[in-house]
Design an enzyme around this catalytic site. Structure first.
Site, PDB file in Angstrom:
ATOM      1  N   GLY A  69     -26.509  27.336  86.580  1.00 14.35           N
ATOM      2  CA  GLY A  69     -26.190  27.525  87.989  1.00 14.35           C
ATOM      3  C   GLY A  69     -26.138  26.220  88.775  1.00 14.35           C
ATOM      4  O   GLY A  69     -25.251  26.016  89.609  1.00 14.35           O
ATOM      5  N   THR A  70     -27.069  25.334  88.505  1.00 10.56           N
ATOM      6  CA  THR A  70     -27.130  24.067  89.237  1.00 10.56           C
ATOM      7  C   THR A  70     -25.852  23.249  89.023  1.00 10.56           C
ATOM      8  O   THR A  70     -25.256  22.745  89.981  1.00 10.56           O
ATOM      9  CB  THR A  70     -28.361  23.252  88.787  1.00 10.56           C
ATOM     10  OG1 THR A  70     -29.534  24.040  89.036  1.00 10.56           O
ATOM     11  CG2 THR A  70     -28.472  21.933  89.530  1.00 10.56           C
ATOM     12  N   ASN A 147     -32.269  34.055  96.243  1.00 10.44           N
ATOM     13  CA  ASN A 147     -33.286  34.075  95.206  1.00 10.44           C
ATOM     14  C   ASN A 147     -34.689  34.345  95.721  1.00 10.44           C
ATOM     15  O   ASN A 147     -35.523  34.892  95.020  1.00 10.44           O
ATOM     16  CB  ASN A 147     -33.262  32.747  94.436  1.00 10.44           C
ATOM     17  CG  ASN A 147     -33.161  31.548  95.346  1.00 10.44           C
ATOM     18  OD1 ASN A 147     -32.226  31.430  96.143  1.00 10.44           O
ATOM     19  ND2 ASN A 147     -34.120  30.650  95.253  1.00 10.44           N
ATOM     20  N   GLN A 175     -28.021  34.974  91.384  1.00  9.23           N
ATOM     21  CA  GLN A 175     -28.975  36.087  91.483  1.00  9.23           C
ATOM     22  C   GLN A 175     -28.282  37.447  91.548  1.00  9.23           C
ATOM     23  O   GLN A 175     -28.850  38.449  91.133  1.00  9.23           O
ATOM     24  CB  GLN A 175     -29.881  35.916  92.714  1.00  9.23           C
ATOM     25  CG  GLN A 175     -30.914  34.815  92.583  1.00  9.23           C
ATOM     26  CD  GLN A 175     -31.985  35.096  91.538  1.00  9.23           C
ATOM     27  OE1 GLN A 175     -32.198  36.218  91.102  1.00  9.23           O
ATOM     28  NE2 GLN A 175     -32.677  34.047  91.123  1.00  9.23           N
ATOM     29  N   SER A 195     -25.283  32.043  86.085  1.00 14.19           N
ATOM     30  CA  SER A 195     -26.243  31.436  85.165  1.00 14.19           C
ATOM     31  C   SER A 195     -26.740  32.466  84.163  1.00 14.19           C
ATOM     32  O   SER A 195     -26.844  33.652  84.468  1.00 14.19           O
ATOM     33  CB  SER A 195     -27.421  30.846  85.949  1.00 14.19           C
ATOM     34  OG  SER A 195     -28.374  30.303  85.060  1.00 14.19           O
ATOM     35  N   HIS A 197     -29.821  32.363  82.323  1.00 12.18           N
ATOM     36  CA  HIS A 197     -31.249  32.660  82.134  1.00 12.18           C
ATOM     37  C   HIS A 197     -31.863  33.585  83.186  1.00 12.18           C
ATOM     38  O   HIS A 197     -33.023  33.977  83.058  1.00 12.18           O
ATOM     39  CB  HIS A 197     -32.063  31.367  81.972  1.00 12.18           C
ATOM     40  CG  HIS A 197     -32.326  30.609  83.239  1.00 12.18           C
ATOM     41  ND1 HIS A 197     -33.493  30.758  83.942  1.00 12.18           N
ATOM     42  CD2 HIS A 197     -31.600  29.691  83.901  1.00 12.18           C
ATOM     43  CE1 HIS A 197     -33.467  29.938  84.995  1.00 12.18           C
ATOM     44  NE2 HIS A 197     -32.321  29.286  84.986  1.00 12.18           N
ATOM     45  N   THR A 233     -18.810  18.853  73.690  1.00 10.15           N
ATOM     46  CA  THR A 233     -18.836  19.970  72.738  1.00 10.15           C
ATOM     47  C   THR A 233     -19.655  21.138  73.288  1.00 10.15           C
ATOM     48  O   THR A 233     -20.792  20.949  73.727  1.00 10.15           O
ATOM     49  CB  THR A 233     -19.410  19.489  71.389  1.00 10.15           C
ATOM     50  OG1 THR A 233     -18.658  18.345  70.974  1.00 10.15           O
ATOM     51  CG2 THR A 233     -19.341  20.568  70.330  1.00 10.15           C
ATOM     52  N   CYS A 321     -38.682  26.439  92.695  1.00 11.99           N
ATOM     53  CA  CYS A 321     -38.239  25.046  92.784  1.00 11.99           C
ATOM     54  C   CYS A 321     -39.063  24.279  93.815  1.00 11.99           C
ATOM     55  O   CYS A 321     -39.108  23.070  93.809  1.00 11.99           O
ATOM     56  CB  CYS A 321     -36.775  24.989  93.191  1.00 11.99           C
ATOM     57  SG  CYS A 321     -35.778  26.243  92.405  1.00 11.99           S
TER      58      CYS A 321
HETATM   59  C1  LIG Z   1     -31.766  29.878  89.428  1.00 12.88           C
HETATM   60  C2  LIG Z   1     -30.736  29.679  90.473  1.00 12.88           C
HETATM   61  C3  LIG Z   1     -29.850  28.592  90.415  1.00 12.88           C
HETATM   62  C4  LIG Z   1     -29.948  27.522  89.359  1.00 12.88           C
HETATM   63  O1  LIG Z   1     -29.501  27.988  88.113  1.00 12.88           O
HETATM   64  P1  LIG Z   1     -29.945  27.157  86.790  1.00 12.88           P
HETATM   65  O2  LIG Z   1     -29.174  27.850  85.695  1.00 12.88           O
HETATM   66  O3  LIG Z   1     -31.426  27.316  86.671  1.00 12.88           O
HETATM   67  O4  LIG Z   1     -29.506  25.767  86.999  1.00 12.88           O
HETATM   68  C5  LIG Z   1     -28.900  28.479  91.399  1.00 12.88           C
HETATM   69  N1  LIG Z   1     -28.814  29.383  92.388  1.00 12.88           N
HETATM   70  C6  LIG Z   1     -29.619  30.441  92.472  1.00 12.88           C
HETATM   71  C7  LIG Z   1     -29.454  31.409  93.582  1.00 12.88           C
HETATM   72  C8  LIG Z   1     -30.622  30.623  91.520  1.00 12.88           C
HETATM   73  O5  LIG Z   1     -31.453  31.655  91.632  1.00 12.88           O
END
Ligand SMILES: *Cc1c(COP(=O)(O)O)cnc(C)c1O
Length: 376
Positions: A69-70, A147, A175, A195, A197, A233, A321
């Site tokens: 996500g970042t 989040n 989210q 994302s 995870h 890759t 965070c």
């Molecule tokens: C967790 C999160 C991110 C970051 O995603 P990562 O895969 O951990 O870099 C970005 N935005 C929101 C709203 C999130 O909850």
């Protein structure tokens, strides 16, 4: 152990684990190699991209796999327009640090960041958004769901405004994805961050939806992977695991959503019944099913979170965070909460494995901890 912190991350689903393990063993070839080992990996990668696009009802050419996500947020913020002094970008006051951080970077090169406020429940005010748009506006970036408080934004309405003004609309849907329906075309999104995870997939993997024809400069150079947008890759095991996780999340979304709404409402009712002075944060209707954010004024989350951890309960105060910081949650301050509410907020984020039994254990523990801290 009770894990009520699914908005920070989720455990990898056993079915996803099988897919990742198989991919590690079977599809280790370099997908850019032209021989059979490479092409075997390439075929799986592209099959996964097709499947993922199908799940989002978009085309495979519009999916760029990233490290999460970042990275997706940064690509959208820093790469979707040429960023010259005098340009402006609109973001909401409750964006994820990935968006806020990229916005700070844009400011250093002369881009004006305009912050659209949210109401007391965390919803963006559409009239304020319209007032902020002018000829200098290059991008609107507003998250689909928050989040910390779980508030879901009126993205279709925001998309309609962006479309009418011909402005690129990006949404951090990390989210929202897999928890509430996402309609990429209907919402008028040009760019969407996702994302793995947060939906029971492996970490270090994500995607950016890039609408056909939307301008986006490359994140990395050298190589031709991911349509030259994000070269290097690809991490095929993680990508295949992410796509499997997305498949499962979407399949379970409706039934899981109902269960989680019932569980979080039960949690809220039991907290109100048991603990004094519970303040609910966020929108109680337009929300993520598994998220409940409440403040316990007089009991700082800095003390509550470790105390609950010692009792085997994992929750968050504010955003993960921002842990370790004594500052009140910026998101809660943006909602107009007072400082005391900001420093005493606890985020309970439930998930696939959460049970009613866990709710009662957590409420009892919270009451003990909060009462002790308040000195009652
Ligand atoms: C967790 C999160 C991110 C970051 O995603 P990562 O895969 O951990 O870099 C970005 N935005 C929101 C709203 C999130 O909850």
């Amino acid at each position: 152990m009770i894990y009520f912190d699914h908005n920070a991350t989720t455990p990898v689903d056993p079915e996803v684990m099988v897919v990742v393990q198989e991919a590690l063993a079977q599809y280790w070839g370099n997908p850019s190699s032209i021989h059979r080992v490479g092409q075997k990996a390439f075929a799986e990668l592209e099959k996964a991209r097709e499947r993922f696009a199908e799940l989002l009802a978009v085309s495979a050419q519009e999916i760029v796999f990233t490290s999460g996500g970042t990275e997706s947020d940064n690509m959208a913020m820093l790469g979707s327009f040429s960023a010259t002094p005098g340009d402006s970008v609109i973001i909401s006051s409750i964006e994820h640090p990935a968006i806020k951080g990229a916005a700070k970077k844009l400011e250093t090169i002369g881009v004006e960041i305009r912050i659209v406020p949210v109401d007391q429940d965390g919803r963006v005010a559409l009239s304020s958004l319209e007032q902020l748009i002018d000829d200098s506006t290059r991008l609107i970036s507003i998250m689909s769901a928050n989040n910390e408080i779980g508030t879901v934004q009126p993205v279709n309405e925001i998309g309609a405004i962006a479309e009418k003004r011909g402005i690129c609309f990006h949404s951090d849907a990390v989210q929202a994805f897999g928890k509430v329906p996402i309609q990429i075309r209907e919402s008028g999104f040009s760019l969407v961050s996702l994302s793995s995870h947060k939906i029971y997939g492996p970490k270090g993997c994500g995607a950016l939806f890039v609408k056909q024809g939307a301008p986006l400069t490359a994140r990395t150079y050298g190589g031709s992977q991911e349509f030259k947008m994000r070269t290097g890759t690809q991490n095929i095991p993680a990508i295949l695991g992410f796509v499997k996780a997305a498949e499962l999340a979407i399949e379970k979304m409706e039934s899981e959503g109902k269960t989680l709404i019932a569980l979080t409402e039960l949690l809220y009712e039991e907290l109100v019944k048991t603990v004094d002075g519970v303040v609910r944060n966020g929108d109680s209707i337009h929300r993520l099913p598994g998220t409940l954010n409440v403040s316990f004024p007089g009991a700082s989350s800095e003390i509550v979170v470790p105390a609950l951890d010692r009792m085997g309960i994992c929750v968050s105060g504010g955003a993960a965070c921002a842990s370790g910081a004594t500052e009140p949650s910026a998101t809660l301050m943006a909602l107009g909460k007072n400082r005391e509410e900001g420093v005493s907020a606890i985020r309970f984020s439930l998930g696939r494995s959460s049970t009613e039994e866990e709710i009662f254990i957590v409420v009892k523990a919270v009451n003990e901890v909060v009462s002790r801290i308040r000195g009652k």
